[in-house]
Each structure stands twice: as structure tokens, then as C-alpha cells.
Design a protein around this motif. Sequence first.
Motif, PDB file in Angstrom:
ATOM      1  N   ILE A  99       1.001  -1.152   0.044  1.00  0.00           N
ATOM      2  CA  ILE A  99      -0.135  -0.335  -0.307  1.00  0.00           C
ATOM      3  C   ILE A  99       0.620   1.696  -0.200  1.00  0.00           C
ATOM      4  CG2 ILE A  99      -1.729   1.313   1.204  1.00  0.00           C
ATOM      5  CD1 ILE A  99      -2.816  -1.534   0.316  1.00  0.00           C
TER       6      ILE A  99
ATOM      7  N   SER B  31      -7.802  -4.740  -8.133  1.00  0.00           N
ATOM      8  CA  SER B  31      -7.791  -3.727  -6.748  1.00  0.00           C
ATOM      9  C   SER B  31      -8.348  -3.229  -6.369  1.00  0.00           C
ATOM     10  CB  SER B  31      -6.368  -4.249  -6.921  1.00  0.00           C
ATOM     11  OG  SER B  31      -5.688  -5.047  -5.806  1.00  0.00           O
ATOM     12  N   TYR B  33      -9.143   0.635  -4.057  1.00  0.00           N
ATOM     13  CA  TYR B  33      -7.836   0.880  -2.861  1.00  0.00           C
ATOM     14  C   TYR B  33      -8.938   2.422  -2.707  1.00  0.00           C
ATOM     15  CZ  TYR B  33      -3.394  -1.489  -4.317  1.00  0.00           C
ATOM     16  OH  TYR B  33      -2.886  -1.910  -5.140  1.00  0.00           O
ATOM     17  N   PHE B  45      -5.031   5.935   3.957  1.00  0.00           N
ATOM     18  CA  PHE B  45      -5.498   4.712   3.181  1.00  0.00           C
ATOM     19  C   PHE B  45      -5.950   4.032   3.860  1.00  0.00           C
ATOM     20  CE2 PHE B  45      -5.922   0.559   1.292  1.00  0.00           C
ATOM     21  CZ  PHE B  45      -5.351  -0.504   2.844  1.00  0.00           C
ATOM     22  N   TRP B  48      -8.645  -1.886   0.953  1.00  0.00           N
ATOM     23  CA  TRP B  48      -7.720  -2.480  -0.068  1.00  0.00           C
ATOM     24  C   TRP B  48      -8.631  -3.483  -0.645  1.00  0.00           C
ATOM     25  CZ3 TRP B  48      -2.479  -5.280  -0.424  1.00  0.00           C
ATOM     26  CH2 TRP B  48      -2.390  -5.805  -1.881  1.00  0.00           C
ATOM     27  N   GLN B 102      -1.355   3.426  -8.880  1.00  0.00           N
ATOM     28  CA  GLN B 102      -3.202   3.062  -8.767  1.00  0.00           C
ATOM     29  C   GLN B 102      -3.512   3.972  -9.722  1.00  0.00           C
ATOM     30  OE1 GLN B 102      -3.572   3.718  -4.803  1.00  0.00           O
ATOM     31  NE2 GLN B 102      -2.828   1.645  -4.644  1.00  0.00           N
TER      32      GLN B 102
END
Lengths: 112, 113
Positions: A99, B31, B33, B45, B48, B102
Motif C-alpha cells: 500500500i 484491485s 483502494y 489509506f 484495499w 494506482q
Amino acid sequence: SQQGEEDPQALSIQEGENATMNCSYKTSINNLQWYRQNSGRGLVHLILIRSNEREKHSGRLRVTLDTSKKSSSLLITASRAADTASYFCATDKTGGSYIPTFGRGTSLIVHP
Amino acid sequence: EAGVTQSPTHLIKTRGQQATLRCSPISGHTSVYWYQQALGLGLQFLLWYDEGEERNRGNFPPRFSGRQFPNYSSELNVNALELEDSALYLCASSLEYRGETQYFGPGTRLLVL
């Protein structure tokens, strides 16, 4: 605290000048990315540099990475008013969760 | 090719209500997020999802939850809204599990009154 911290927080320049912003981070990384965000909208990916790379170019953008100093810089040459935006660095920590961790950004204003 | 889309663009709620935010990833991306961007705090964040499973979660209370559907679109639900939940909520997608880059949607701006 943030993994990546951009510096300066804000930068104001004239069109045609170069803009340099820096990112420092705390732990070892797999890669570092720079993103741009225009006035509270979504982020746009600019460039990715891996931990074994020292410099990358993309058009008017030049990114450097110094893993010994745990820092990166983004240089925008011959800036344009359209470059006005916030710029974020995002780091992917070694052994991490994949991440990316974002800094708080540098706000760049380019005056025409 | 369409980018990441989010709806609604703006959402106004009052304290204690629930909010549902939606995200459609780029076609072929598995994926998704979710990030919260509150004023002056950068991107934090949230969640996910990949292949319908929650893969990781940020440091947010359980009233922030979500899910990913078989078509890879995703929902973020925020229960018992608090004033400090007011923020821009950004969704991003990547091509694969642990994808490096991303791609972000335009965001949903949530205002809690």
C-alpha cells in the motif's frame, strides 16, 4: 506519522521557471512514485522510480532518488500555468503491504 | 478506455447518518483502494480489495467498511457519521494484486453537518 514528507509545503513561481520539490521518507522502499492532484480532484500518476534507479525523466519531469539520504526530488522544467497543482510522493516500503504511503503534498502555483 | 469512476461527486449528510460511496475501476483492474483526504492531512489509506476480498485495512474505526462486487466495483460505507468524516474520498484501481501504479477516480466529497 507520514512515511513520505514533501518539502516545501507550498511553492509559487513564474511561468518558465523551474520548480523543484523534495520528498523525504523514513524506511527502506521498493519504489517511490510522484502524483499530481489538480484542485481537490483525483490524483494523476506522473512517474515511478525504483529503489535501484537514481534518475528518471518523463517529458519536462525529472525525478531523482537518493536511497542513502532517503530522499527524492521532482523537477519540473519550464513550468506552465497548467502545472499549478499539488504534488505528492508515495512510497512502497520494503517488506510492506504494497500500500503506497502518501505525503501531505507540495502545493505549486505557477503564475502566468 | 474509461478511467476510474466514482459516485456521487458530492454528498451531504448529517451526524449519525450513513453514507455509501461507489467506485468502478478501470476495466480489467481487479484491485480497488479507498483513501480519505481530509484538509491538510494528505491521503490516508482506508481499505484495499482484490478479487472480492479485503486485503488490507488502514487505521480507521470499524464504522468504515466496504465490499467489492464480482464485477470488481466497490462500495465504501461509513456508518454513524461524525463531523470529522468530512473529506474527499478517493478510489483507485490497479491492474493486479500488488500492482505498483494506482489510477485514481475524481473522488466523492462528503460533507457531514
